[in-house]
Motif scaffolding. Structure first.
Motif, PDB file in Angstrom:
ATOM      1  N   GLU A 193      -3.637   5.538  -2.453  1.00 37.91           N
ATOM      2  CA  GLU A 193      -4.379   4.281  -2.527  1.00 37.91           C
ATOM      3  C   GLU A 193      -3.868   3.361  -3.631  1.00 37.91           C
ATOM      4  N   ARG A 194      -2.619   3.508  -4.017  1.00 31.43           N
ATOM      5  CA  ARG A 194      -2.044   2.643  -5.037  1.00 31.43           C
ATOM      6  C   ARG A 194      -1.351   1.450  -4.383  1.00 31.43           C
ATOM      7  N   ALA A 195      -1.193   0.368  -5.171  1.00 26.42           N
ATOM      8  CA  ALA A 195      -0.588  -0.854  -4.652  1.00 26.42           C
ATOM      9  C   ALA A 195       0.524  -1.308  -5.592  1.00 26.42           C
TER      10      ALA A 195
ATOM     11  N   TRP B 258      -6.164   0.101  -4.037  1.00 27.78           N
ATOM     12  CA  TRP B 258      -5.978  -0.734  -2.846  1.00 27.78           C
ATOM     13  C   TRP B 258      -7.289  -1.346  -2.375  1.00 27.78           C
TER      14      TRP B 258
ATOM     15  N   HIS C 260       0.826  -1.197   0.000  1.00 25.56           N
ATOM     16  CA  HIS C 260       0.000   0.000   0.000  1.00 25.56           C
ATOM     17  C   HIS C 260       0.865   1.255   0.000  1.00 25.56           C
TER      18      HIS C 260
ATOM     19  N   TYR D  31       2.886  -0.654 -10.355  1.00 26.82           N
ATOM     20  CA  TYR D  31       1.651  -0.382  -9.642  1.00 26.82           C
ATOM     21  C   TYR D  31       0.505  -1.147 -10.291  1.00 26.82           C
TER      22      TYR D  31
END
Length: 210
Positions: free
Chosen positions: A120-122, A198, A116, A193
């Motif tokens: 809010e990107r993974a 997320w 995380h 990414y």
């Protein structure tokens, strides 16, 4: 090699899904035939060998063609590779993570980690050690891979090949792995990414799991 494994997985998943659809449709039609027109064309009927003899090869051909189209859509990296070799430069990327999730692919139990980051990107990292353990019949969860809060990743700028990774900081507890039910063609690119946010990961990659 990883992409060819994904191609093989894509073929198997597509073939299995279509075979299941054929079986369900066949059962339904056979039931309707017996119930309403008193005609038997189930597996043990004279029609059974014909359905299998025609349907199974057609499904295999469709799965092959579908996988070939997917493979052909892969990016040609040769120009980018030439650029990296000619310039001889690398990019050092610094990441900070707040949490981790992991998913487990069903064939060999290989683990995919989602870390995380901001907005809010993974970031997606594949645990190749867990995959190798699963292939050898060992427990993938015994892998030594441990995600941490800080990551420095060295990357070739044009091909985006990762040349090195170094974690630091506190360990991120990823919890029990969720089953990765998405087909291989929908698996995210490693070391990039994820296209899903997320909060979308479970719904997009593990069916209805929350």
């Amino acid at each position: 090699m990883q992409r060819w494994k994904l191609a093989a997985g894509n073929f198997l998943v597509t073939w299995a899904a279509l075979m299941l659809a054929l079986a369900v449709l066949w059962l339904l039609l056979a039931w309707l035939g017996r119930k309403f027109v008193e005609v038997n064309f189930g597996l043990g009927s004279p029609a059974g060998p014909w359905v299998l003899g025609i349907g199974v090869p057609l499904i295999a051909v469709f799965a092959v063609l579908s996988t070939v189209r997917w493979v052909r859509a892969w990016r040609d990296i040769r120009p980018a590779l030439r650029e990296d070799i000619e310039h001889g430069t690398v990019v050092e990327e610094h990441y900070t993570f707040a949490a981790a999730k992991r998913f487990q692919e069903p064939e060999h139990g290989g683990l995919l980690y989602f870390l995380h980051s901001a907005n809010e990107r993974a970031l997606v990292l594949y645990d190749h050690e867990s995959q190798n353990l699963g292939v050898q019949g060992a427990d993938p969860l015994s892998s030594s891979f441990v995600p941490r809060a800080e990551l420095v990743m060295v990357r070739a700028p044009h091909t985006r090949f990762v040349l090195g990774k170094e974690f630091s900081g506190p360990e991120l507890k990823a919890g029990a792995p969720k089953e990765l039910t998405a087909p291989p063609s929908e698996w995210p690119e490693q070391d990039e990414y994820c296209k899903y946010g997320w909060g979308e990961l479970e719904a997009r990659l593990a069916g209805a799991e929350k």
